[in-house]
Write an enzyme that holds these catalytic residues in place. Sequence first.
Site, PDB file in Angstrom:
ATOM      1  N   ASP A 130       2.086  -8.165  -7.811  1.00 31.21           N
ATOM      2  CA  ASP A 130       0.650  -8.011  -8.048  1.00 31.21           C
ATOM      3  C   ASP A 130       0.177  -9.172  -8.900  1.00 31.21           C
ATOM      4  O   ASP A 130       0.881  -9.557  -9.847  1.00 31.21           O
ATOM      5  CB  ASP A 130       0.386  -6.692  -8.798  1.00 31.21           C
ATOM      6  CG  ASP A 130      -0.847  -5.973  -8.285  1.00 31.21           C
ATOM      7  OD1 ASP A 130      -1.755  -6.649  -7.777  1.00 31.21           O
ATOM      8  OD2 ASP A 130      -0.892  -4.743  -8.393  1.00 31.21           O
ATOM      9  N   HIS A 147      -6.728 -14.629  -7.574  1.00 31.83           N
ATOM     10  CA  HIS A 147      -6.544 -13.269  -8.106  1.00 31.83           C
ATOM     11  C   HIS A 147      -5.165 -12.706  -7.786  1.00 31.83           C
ATOM     12  O   HIS A 147      -4.755 -11.713  -8.382  1.00 31.83           O
ATOM     13  CB  HIS A 147      -7.631 -12.346  -7.539  1.00 31.83           C
ATOM     14  CG  HIS A 147      -8.986 -12.644  -8.107  1.00 31.83           C
ATOM     15  ND1 HIS A 147      -9.548 -11.920  -9.119  1.00 31.83           N
ATOM     16  CD2 HIS A 147      -9.875 -13.635  -7.832  1.00 31.83           C
ATOM     17  CE1 HIS A 147     -10.735 -12.420  -9.435  1.00 31.83           C
ATOM     18  NE2 HIS A 147     -10.957 -13.469  -8.657  1.00 31.83           N
TER      19      HIS A 147
HETATM   20  P1  ADQ Z   1      -6.501  -5.277  -6.106  1.00 30.11           P
HETATM   21  O1  ADQ Z   1      -5.312  -5.574  -5.263  1.00 30.11           O
HETATM   22  O2  ADQ Z   1      -7.591  -4.555  -5.422  1.00 30.11           O
HETATM   23  O3  ADQ Z   1      -7.085  -6.574  -6.816  1.00 30.11           O
HETATM   24  P2  ADQ Z   1      -6.218  -3.914  -8.786  1.00 30.11           P
HETATM   25  O4  ADQ Z   1      -6.202  -4.989  -9.784  1.00 30.11           O
HETATM   26  O5  ADQ Z   1      -5.283  -2.816  -9.104  1.00 30.11           O
HETATM   27  O6  ADQ Z   1      -5.880  -4.373  -7.315  1.00 30.11           O
HETATM   28  O7  ADQ Z   1      -7.666  -3.308  -8.718  1.00 30.11           O
HETATM   29  C1  ADQ Z   1      -7.951  -2.165  -7.966  1.00 30.11           C
HETATM   30  C2  ADQ Z   1      -9.300  -1.599  -8.391  1.00 30.11           C
HETATM   31  O8  ADQ Z   1      -9.671  -0.589  -7.456  1.00 30.11           O
HETATM   32  C3  ADQ Z   1      -9.254  -0.942  -9.764  1.00 30.11           C
HETATM   33  O9  ADQ Z   1     -10.442  -1.231 -10.447  1.00 30.11           O
HETATM   34  C4  ADQ Z   1      -9.163   0.562  -9.451  1.00 30.11           C
HETATM   35  O10 ADQ Z   1      -9.779   1.401 -10.393  1.00 30.11           O
HETATM   36  C5  ADQ Z   1      -9.863   0.648  -8.127  1.00 30.11           C
HETATM   37  N1  ADQ Z   1      -9.283   1.727  -7.320  1.00 30.11           N
HETATM   38  C6  ADQ Z   1      -8.049   1.800  -6.842  1.00 30.11           C
HETATM   39  N2  ADQ Z   1      -7.861   2.970  -6.181  1.00 30.11           N
HETATM   40  C7  ADQ Z   1      -9.020   3.635  -6.258  1.00 30.11           C
HETATM   41  C8  ADQ Z   1      -9.479   4.906  -5.777  1.00 30.11           C
HETATM   42  N3  ADQ Z   1      -8.692   5.722  -5.094  1.00 30.11           N
HETATM   43  N4  ADQ Z   1     -10.746   5.243  -6.010  1.00 30.11           N
HETATM   44  C9  ADQ Z   1     -11.542   4.417  -6.708  1.00 30.11           C
HETATM   45  N5  ADQ Z   1     -11.172   3.231  -7.202  1.00 30.11           N
HETATM   46  C10 ADQ Z   1      -9.926   2.839  -6.969  1.00 30.11           C
HETATM   47  C11 ADQ Z   1      -6.787  -7.988  -6.771  1.00 30.11           C
HETATM   48  C12 ADQ Z   1      -5.345  -8.371  -7.099  1.00 30.11           C
HETATM   49  C13 ADQ Z   1      -4.941  -7.776  -8.434  1.00 30.11           C
HETATM   50  C14 ADQ Z   1      -5.914  -8.252  -9.525  1.00 30.11           C
HETATM   51  C15 ADQ Z   1      -7.351  -8.009  -9.096  1.00 30.11           C
HETATM   52  C16 ADQ Z   1      -8.329  -8.644 -10.065  1.00 30.11           C
HETATM   53  O11 ADQ Z   1      -4.470  -7.910  -6.073  1.00 30.11           O
HETATM   54  O12 ADQ Z   1      -3.613  -8.163  -8.779  1.00 30.11           O
HETATM   55  O13 ADQ Z   1      -5.664  -7.512 -10.703  1.00 30.11           O
HETATM   56  O14 ADQ Z   1      -7.607  -8.563  -7.813  1.00 30.11           O
HETATM   57  O15 ADQ Z   1      -8.052 -10.010 -10.250  1.00 30.11           O
END
Ligand code: ADQ
Length: 497
Positions: free
Chosen positions: A402, A194
Amino acid sequence: MKHRLERPLSLARNQFLLWELFYLHALTLSDFILTQPDPASSRLIAISNRTAFGTKSKAGGLAVAVWDALKSSNGLWMGWSGKIYDFPSNRFSEAEQDGVNFALCNYTKTEYEDFYLGYSNSVLWPVFHGRVDLAKFDDRNFKTYVEINKRFAENTVDLAEANDVIWVHDYHFLLVAKFLREMGSSLPCGFFLHIPFPNPDAFRSIPDHKHLIEGLISYDVVGLQGKRDVANLKMYLEQEMGAEPVSDTVMRVNGRSVFLLHCPIGIDVESFSQTATSGAALEARNRISTFQRNRSLVLGVDRMDYSKGLPQRFEGMAKFFDDYPHQHGKVSFTQVAPPSREMVDEYMHLREELDALAGRINGDYGDLDWIPIRYLARGYAREEVAGLYRLAEVCLVTPLQDGMNLVAKEFIATQDPNDPGVLVLSKFAGAAEQMKDALLVNPHSPTEISDAVAKALSMPLEERKKRWQSLFDGIMSEDITWWRERFMTVLNAVSAN
Ligand code: ADQ
């Protein structure tokens, strides 16, 4: 007005991949027919550090995608229960929820510290995000990482049946397939990373890099988010392991063939889009509107993590308030950032840095009736986040690195097609490879962030609509179902060959 959503024709959209497999790997047509996923005969076992067990709503695209795949094959999800016990879980305990079976283990305090905080999140996470300087190498942590991977493999062997297919997720479990092979299992086994795969030199900085790569090449399929990740892994395999390309996608290394699959993760666009107009979303919008009054909302939503570029983003907004003084009092920036991994030093330092930066910026630019930057160190429900996205004029998604970044896709999914907001996206997010109609910026440059925010706020409606439509079409055609089927199609086809 609601935009029209059609059910994604993911299988049709993955036809291209079938032909790619057909030509590139000399599979016969009957191989294809015989090896397409057959839920009746092959059960899926998913392995990830956390599972969706015990959660009421399966928030987040990954949980939904994995859950659906497991449900349709009466599958099994293995992972950590989230609990810390005094004794190691040599045998996993089984549970069931909504038609999905689970096998869960507990970690001891030492395992949690060494495997999860120590190796996974203080070596692999920083190095894979290009932060070798933050990595803390420690032989003991690697030893525990090996032990936990082995334990997952042992329990998989115990629980697996003859026709099972295994799908392992993320950097916590690079070694599971290697142990499975050593234990005599030849079950099809795929891995999805991921997070980014780093450039070869960064990867080589890990003292155990050769052990890790031997684990990775024991999988039949390795799925990666971006083309840059596929290129980095290929380069490393060629330089360090003498791997030879068999085709564009298959490498021959140590006598095995490994399929490197470019497979960018998507979101459940339809469901996220509907969430944005739910009651809870409207309530969240109303609450923030009370604070915003008629000011434009610039929004950031991230886990509090140094890879997300939050201090740099705050500096970018400070530059914006410096360079565009006529916007004072007319624009507010809200950053929602729930703390994560607070036991790791770097995450505590980040929290302190953001506290100080937000205070400084408000002190410098704020006024009696205006707070330029609000930073909320807490999480919100999925519906509330969707409501905030829908209200925002600009969404700032500026990670330094990311794997993908789902926030960028969620923001686009929730916009009003008649009055969409503008996405400002880091060039270094995996999502930037697909979302070229966002305003792409270098997240290290406060000037680029500041100018992009200014451009977004003054963008004519026609241009906003055009950019949004193109981004929306993209996330619809490569959504979460497309991602899951793309991976499973290749895993089923390659493993039978
Ligand atoms: P993450 O590093 O966790 O995931 P991301 O893909 O942005 O990063 O996902 C974050 C999730 O958390 C999103 O669904 C978002 O809505 C939620 N979120 C963030 N802040 C929030 C808040 N304050 N309240 C509620 N929800 C919140 C890892 C990898 C990424 C990759 C994903 C999926 O680092 O690059 O996209 O896995 O493969």
